[in-house]
Scaffold this motif. Structure first.
Motif, PDB file in Angstrom:
ATOM      1  N   LEU A  26      -8.725   8.312  25.468  1.00  0.00           N
ATOM      2  CA  LEU A  26      -8.705   7.073  26.260  1.00  0.00           C
ATOM      3  C   LEU A  26      -8.483   5.982  25.114  1.00  0.00           C
ATOM      4  CD1 LEU A  26     -12.070   7.614  28.509  1.00  0.00           C
ATOM      5  CD2 LEU A  26      -9.601   7.545  29.060  1.00  0.00           C
ATOM      6  N   THR A  27      -9.127   6.304  23.936  1.00  0.00           N
ATOM      7  CA  THR A  27      -8.811   5.117  22.745  1.00  0.00           C
ATOM      8  C   THR A  27      -7.536   5.017  22.329  1.00  0.00           C
ATOM      9  OG1 THR A  27     -11.138   5.824  22.006  1.00  0.00           O
ATOM     10  CG2 THR A  27      -9.743   4.548  20.495  1.00  0.00           C
ATOM     11  N   GLY A  28      -6.635   6.297  22.508  1.00  0.00           N
ATOM     12  CA  GLY A  28      -5.159   6.394  22.056  1.00  0.00           C
ATOM     13  C   GLY A  28      -4.517   5.534  23.321  1.00  0.00           C
ATOM     14  N   LEU A  29      -4.908   5.811  24.289  1.00  0.00           N
ATOM     15  CA  LEU A  29      -4.043   5.247  25.423  1.00  0.00           C
ATOM     16  C   LEU A  29      -4.276   3.807  25.498  1.00  0.00           C
ATOM     17  CD1 LEU A  29      -5.048   7.604  28.457  1.00  0.00           C
ATOM     18  CD2 LEU A  29      -2.729   7.240  27.422  1.00  0.00           C
ATOM     19  N   TYR A  30      -5.357   3.295  25.174  1.00  0.00           N
ATOM     20  CA  TYR A  30      -5.786   1.905  25.126  1.00  0.00           C
ATOM     21  C   TYR A  30      -4.970   1.155  23.940  1.00  0.00           C
ATOM     22  CZ  TYR A  30      -8.097  -2.538  24.635  1.00  0.00           C
ATOM     23  OH  TYR A  30      -8.419  -3.855  24.609  1.00  0.00           O
ATOM     24  N   TYR A  31      -4.736   1.731  22.866  1.00  0.00           N
ATOM     25  CA  TYR A  31      -4.112   1.385  21.710  1.00  0.00           C
ATOM     26  C   TYR A  31      -2.518   1.804  21.654  1.00  0.00           C
ATOM     27  CZ  TYR A  31      -8.492  -0.606  19.896  1.00  0.00           C
ATOM     28  OH  TYR A  31      -9.603  -1.186  19.878  1.00  0.00           O
ATOM     29  N   GLN A  32      -2.206   2.537  22.714  1.00  0.00           N
ATOM     30  CA  GLN A  32      -0.912   2.879  22.807  1.00  0.00           C
ATOM     31  C   GLN A  32      -0.448   3.762  21.561  1.00  0.00           C
ATOM     32  OE1 GLN A  32       1.412  -0.398  23.600  1.00  0.00           O
ATOM     33  NE2 GLN A  32       0.762  -0.645  25.894  1.00  0.00           N
ATOM     34  N   ASP A  34       0.459   7.415  19.390  1.00  0.00           N
ATOM     35  CA  ASP A  34       1.008   8.715  19.548  1.00  0.00           C
ATOM     36  C   ASP A  34       0.102   9.842  19.435  1.00  0.00           C
ATOM     37  OD1 ASP A  34       3.789   7.592  19.839  1.00  0.00           O
ATOM     38  OD2 ASP A  34       4.255   7.648  17.897  1.00  0.00           O
ATOM     39  N   ALA A  35      -0.923   9.637  18.799  1.00  0.00           N
ATOM     40  CA  ALA A  35      -2.159  10.639  18.558  1.00  0.00           C
ATOM     41  C   ALA A  35      -2.571  10.863  19.937  1.00  0.00           C
ATOM     42  CB  ALA A  35      -2.838  10.186  17.482  1.00  0.00           C
ATOM     43  N   THR A  36      -2.606   9.954  20.896  1.00  0.00           N
ATOM     44  CA  THR A  36      -2.977  10.209  22.284  1.00  0.00           C
ATOM     45  C   THR A  36      -2.655  11.707  22.719  1.00  0.00           C
ATOM     46  OG1 THR A  36      -2.952   7.921  22.478  1.00  0.00           O
ATOM     47  CG2 THR A  36      -3.371   9.595  24.403  1.00  0.00           C
ATOM     48  N   TYR A  37      -1.563  11.901  22.681  1.00  0.00           N
ATOM     49  CA  TYR A  37      -0.938  12.974  23.471  1.00  0.00           C
ATOM     50  C   TYR A  37      -1.489  14.710  22.616  1.00  0.00           C
ATOM     51  CZ  TYR A  37       1.650   9.594  25.484  1.00  0.00           C
ATOM     52  OH  TYR A  37       2.185   8.356  25.958  1.00  0.00           O
ATOM     53  N   VAL A  38      -1.640  14.373  21.317  1.00  0.00           N
ATOM     54  CA  VAL A  38      -2.100  15.501  20.604  1.00  0.00           C
ATOM     55  C   VAL A  38      -3.819  15.847  21.179  1.00  0.00           C
ATOM     56  CG1 VAL A  38      -2.916  16.232  18.144  1.00  0.00           C
ATOM     57  CG2 VAL A  38      -0.677  14.914  18.555  1.00  0.00           C
ATOM     58  N   TYR A  39      -4.166  14.805  20.952  1.00  0.00           N
ATOM     59  CA  TYR A  39      -5.710  15.028  21.306  1.00  0.00           C
ATOM     60  C   TYR A  39      -5.798  15.510  22.958  1.00  0.00           C
ATOM     61  CZ  TYR A  39      -7.769  12.765  17.407  1.00  0.00           C
ATOM     62  OH  TYR A  39      -8.300  12.571  16.037  1.00  0.00           O
ATOM     63  N   LEU A  40      -4.898  15.113  23.830  1.00  0.00           N
ATOM     64  CA  LEU A  40      -4.954  15.531  25.289  1.00  0.00           C
ATOM     65  C   LEU A  40      -4.686  17.031  25.072  1.00  0.00           C
ATOM     66  CD1 LEU A  40      -5.203  14.712  28.081  1.00  0.00           C
ATOM     67  CD2 LEU A  40      -2.920  14.093  28.273  1.00  0.00           C
ATOM     68  N   GLY A  41      -3.514  17.311  24.490  1.00  0.00           N
ATOM     69  CA  GLY A  41      -3.073  18.875  24.576  1.00  0.00           C
ATOM     70  C   GLY A  41      -4.050  19.851  23.882  1.00  0.00           C
ATOM     71  N   VAL A  42      -4.893  19.424  22.846  1.00  0.00           N
ATOM     72  CA  VAL A  42      -5.978  20.163  22.338  1.00  0.00           C
ATOM     73  C   VAL A  42      -6.997  20.184  23.071  1.00  0.00           C
ATOM     74  CG1 VAL A  42      -7.522  20.168  20.383  1.00  0.00           C
ATOM     75  CG2 VAL A  42      -5.237  19.626  19.980  1.00  0.00           C
TER      76      VAL A  42
END
Length: 481
Positions: A26-32, A34-42
């Protein structure tokens, strides 16, 4: 040990960790980022693996002492292996041993870092580091106990898991059922964390900073979100953080007694008086010692209070480089690193309770020379401390010194100065974070060798899990059914 029980518990641990990873998502989505998708995948992969492991409930779900301790040790290792994956996959901490050191430092609420400048990390990763403090502060297995489907007649056995993960020489139940005790502890922990974060926001701290610093304070962790540490915040915010650190270093059983309005029982605690007494004495001594260097009474008391609160609770936040303080003050801080916080808190270290028991037992031994026929017993809060608790405390001290000595010898192969070597081991084994000199508050652990980092990674886990669970992993007899 039955593999089905281990699989079932590890499955729940993985599912909980996967859910926790949604916060950096959620933090990564808010700040847009790329790490967002890594955390989501893991997170998705981890949840799937955890779900598979918990598909079939084991027939026998009771735990003997050694099984409970082994489950806790293996759970923390699994938690760390999965937790480091985002660091590696995002490329922010590409080396496996560095990523493992960093996440173990997070979950064990140590706060020692191999990242010289946290400002280069993504917001998602900074939050994950801070959130790992909060997860490890109370313990993930304590949380598992609140949701684990265990029948009432098996409740007595689950205390072995709680005892392995909860800091202190002895662990008891607040209420008859272990599951209810775990829920009470986590309830108090959660409410206190929210109160701290809201207070920081009201005081003017940015919301993101309040959340990350609040999680680190509650877990008595210490990962800074900036290379400047906590010194970038206004004095009144530093005061709030100081009070917060000291509050989370107090045994949570005392807060439960206060909720029940049993104030007399809560405040008669000898450990609490010793804990607060050590803090006050240390603040006064350091303030006198550094006043000439600081030159301002308010700044002197603020700096000494913050560092004393940070070190004794093993939080590890810093507002100044205490490496520049006189040797007298640095030695007091080194002593506080060894002392630690109260048992039953989120703080690490040897624990005040053990220190009190050891001192009282030593005094009894001296009295025996004067009056050999007099029966001497160790008492705390007007109650006799059971002989097995005294014996286990002395045994713990022996193991504590042995691991400290062996680890210091291994780290000394890096050929750094004695203060850097000893304080680095001290800071990791006691889950403090910063040490002295090369391991000091404005430095990082990046310059230590791979062997030293792996040694200190083990030390962090051993220190957080009270030594025994980690040592049992190396005992062949502990794995026999």
């Amino acid at each position: 040990m039955r593999n089905s029980k281990l699989r079932f518990i590890l499955g729940w641990v993985l599912k909980i960790e996967a859910c926790c990873m949604l916060f950096p998502v959620l933090t990564g989505l808010y700040y847009q980022e790329d790490a967002t998708y890594v955390y989501l995948g893991v997170a998705i992969a981890t949840f799937i693996v955890g779900s598979i492991c918990t598909l079939h409930k084991p027939k026998a779900r009771s735990f003997r002492a050694k099984e409970g301790f082994l489950v806790v040790a293996l759970s923390w290792i699994a938690l760390s292996i999965v937790g480091m994956l985002p660091f590696i996959l995002t490329g922010e901490i590409p080396k496996v041993h560095d990523a493992l050191f960093e996440i173990v430092s997070g979950f064990t609420t140590t706060g020692a870092s191999i990242v010289p400048n946290p400002d280069v990390l993504s917001k998602a990763t900074i939050l994950w580091r801070s959130f790992s403090h909060w997860i490890g502060g109370m313990g993930v297995l304590v949380f598992v106990l609140t949701i684990l489907p265990i029948e009432s007649n098996q409740q007595g056995n689950t205390i072995h898991m709680m005892r392995a993960e909860s800091p202190g020489p002895s662990v008891g139940k607040l209420v008859p059922r272990i599951k209810d005790t775990a829920r009470i502890l986590y309830g108090i922990y959660f409410i206190m964390t929210i109160v701290l974060i809201v207070t920081l926001i009201i005081a003017g701290m940015p919301i993101y900073d309040a959340i990350t610093m609040g999680l680190g304070t509650a877990g008595t962790g210490g990962f800074s979100i900036s290379s400047a540490g906590a010194g970038i915040y206004a004095p009144h915010i530093q005061v709030i953080l100081t009070v917060g650190m000291i509050a989370f270093g107090i045994n949570f059983n005392i807060y439960y007694l206060i909720l029940l309005r049993r104030f007399k029982s809560a405040f008669k605690s000898e450990e609490l008086r010793a804990y607060l007494g050590v803090i006050i004495i240390a603040i006064v001594l350091i303030s006198f010692n550094i006043y000439g260097q600081v030159g301002n009474l308010w700044d002197t008391v603020l700096q000494s209070s913050f560092q004393v609160g940070s070190i004794i609770t093993t939080t590890g936040y810093t507002t100044v480089d205490y490496n520049t303080w006189p040797m007298f003050s640095k030695l007091i801080l080194l002593g506080l690193m060894l002392t630690g916080a109260m048992a039953g808190s989120t703080g690490g270290g040897f624990k005040i309770q053990r220190l009190v028991i050891i001192c009282k037992n030593a005094l009894n031994q001296l009295r025996n020379f004067i009056s050999p026929r007099r029966v001497q017993v160790v008492q705390m809060d007007g109650k006799v401390v059971e002989s097995d608790v005294v014996a286990s405390t002395k045994s713990y001290l022996v193991l504590y010194i042995a691991i400290m000595g062996i680890s210091t010898l291994i780290v000394s192969l890096d050929n750094f100065d004695l203060m850097s070597t000893f304080s680095a081991v001290n800071a990791t084994f006691n889950n403090i974070g910063p040490g002295m000199n090369m391991a000091g508050p404005v430095e990082s652990f990046a310059n230590f060798s791979i062997l030293s980092k792996l040694t200190m990674t083990f030390d962090m886990l051993a220190g957080r899990l009270e030594i025994i669970p980690m040592l049992l992993l190396f005992s062949p007899s502990a794995w026999r059914k």
